[in-house]
Scaffold this active site. Structure first.
Site, PDB file in Angstrom:
ATOM      1  N   HIS A  44       0.820  -1.232   0.000  1.00 12.51           N
ATOM      2  CA  HIS A  44       0.000   0.000   0.000  1.00 12.51           C
ATOM      3  C   HIS A  44       0.848   1.274   0.000  1.00 12.51           C
ATOM      4  CE1 HIS A  44      -3.515  -2.439   0.581  1.00 12.51           C
ATOM      5  NE2 HIS A  44      -3.205  -2.796   1.798  1.00 12.51           N
ATOM      6  N   GLY A  70      -2.148   2.282   4.878  1.00  7.79           N
ATOM      7  CA  GLY A  70      -2.488   0.935   5.310  1.00  7.79           C
ATOM      8  C   GLY A  70      -1.317   0.165   5.917  1.00  7.79           C
ATOM      9  N   ASP A  99      -2.502 -10.988  -1.335  1.00  9.93           N
ATOM     10  CA  ASP A  99      -3.043 -10.382  -0.116  1.00  9.93           C
ATOM     11  C   ASP A  99      -4.506 -10.022  -0.393  1.00  9.93           C
ATOM     12  OD1 ASP A  99      -1.783  -8.663   2.492  1.00  9.93           O
ATOM     13  OD2 ASP A  99      -3.648  -7.859   1.653  1.00  9.93           O
ATOM     14  N   ASP A 108      -4.414 -12.772   4.790  1.00 11.61           N
ATOM     15  CA  ASP A 108      -5.687 -12.190   5.215  1.00 11.61           C
ATOM     16  C   ASP A 108      -6.919 -12.644   4.426  1.00 11.61           C
ATOM     17  OD1 ASP A 108      -4.514 -10.629   3.255  1.00 11.61           O
ATOM     18  OD2 ASP A 108      -4.400  -8.809   4.476  1.00 11.61           O
TER      19      ASP A 108
HETATM   20 ZN    ZN Z   1      -3.829  -7.170   3.414  1.00 13.82          ZN
END
Ligand code: ZN
Length: 289
Positions: A103, A111, A140, A217
């Protein structure tokens, strides 16, 4: 960030890696190397611990962002990402116990990402001439928006992001290829998506190196996820990605990426599917010979 140390400790404890397989970067990247991606004013302000409030807020770490400890740690993470890529080019496969700060944009962080390790590594390897084309595979659960912007005008770099459509960032950037999945996508549908797109990209783009952001995640229990992968699904994903790259004889470097759970051991175990798959394939392909 405490999870990185736990991943390292557990990898050794569980015999996934041996001490002689551990490599540490010898130095931090130079300003010139960071400037291949990042804006000079941003790099200076971050390095001097003088980032303005707005940029600190957007990163998300709070006051610690303006401390020499975090500056050093952030730069060390980029050094580790670069070293992992170099090891992958030498041996065919290497995995890190950190990395994947996707990010981070050229002029600001976001982030929980400050400097874009994948982008700096890619630009440096391209500038050195050791590689001509790089695929950044970002699995991700959040879109790799910073990475996408870093390479939006670069034909030498293919950015492929598979993420949850409804998740952060609200405003998506344009990767070379974005696959946005609906909430609660589970193992079979997820793996079918990755398993169908990755070979096509490798065949058509012919990268000299794959940088793989293996954020965990997408796991069903992740605090920020929205997808529904099981541990078995993650294990299959890591094996699928690494095996596909190796079958194409394309070096692959794996990075930890995101993952959110209050229990750091539970979280580290999720990340270790990457390292376990790497260890198994290292043997299967005879890469240590
Ligand atoms: Zn993530």
């Amino acid at each position: 960030m405490g999870v990185f140390k736990r991943i390292f400790e557990l990898a050794l404890e569980q015999g996934i890696a041996t001490a002689d397989q551990v490599h540490r970067p010898e130095r931090l990247p130079t300003d010139e190397e960071f400037l291949l991606v990042h804006d000079a004013d941003y790099l200076r302000a971050f390095s001097d611990c003088s980032l303005d409030e707005e940029r600190v807020r957007r990163i998300g770490f709070g006051a610690v962002t303006r401390t020499p400890t975090l500056v050093r740690r952030t730069k060390a993470e980029v050094a580790g990402t670069l070293l992992t890529a170099r090891l992958a080019l030498r041996h065919g496969l290497a995995v890190n116990t950190a990395g994947g700060t996707h990010h981070a944009f050229p002029t600001f962080g976001s982030g929980f990402c400050i400097l874009n390790d994948l982008a700096v590594t890619t630009e440096l390897l391209l500038a050195e001439g050791g590689v001509q084309r790089v695929l950044i595979l970002d699995l991700d659960v959040h879109q790799g928006d910073g990475t996408a912007v870093c390479f939006q005008d670069r034909r030498e770099v293919f950015t492929l992001s598979v993420h949850a459509a409804s998740n952060f960032p609200a405003r998506k950037q344009r990767s070379t290829l974005d696959l946005a999945l609906p909430d609660n996508t589970a193992d079979d549908a997820y793996l079918a998506t990755v398993g169908s797109v990755l070979p096509d990209v490798l065949r058509n783009f012919k990268p000299d190196l794959v940088l793989y952001d293996a954020g965990v995640d997408p796991h069903v229990s992740d605090a920020l996820g929205r997808l529904a992968l099981t541990d078995a699904g993650l294990a299959r994903r890591e094996r699928l990605v690494l095996d596909t790259c190796l079958a194409f004889e394309i070096p692959v470097a794996g990075y930890v990426g995101g993952g959110y759970d209050e229990d750091l051991t539970v979280l580290a175990e999720r990340h270790l599917h990457l390292h376990r798959a790497a260890a198994e394939l290292w043997e299967a392909y005879g890469l240590g010979a």
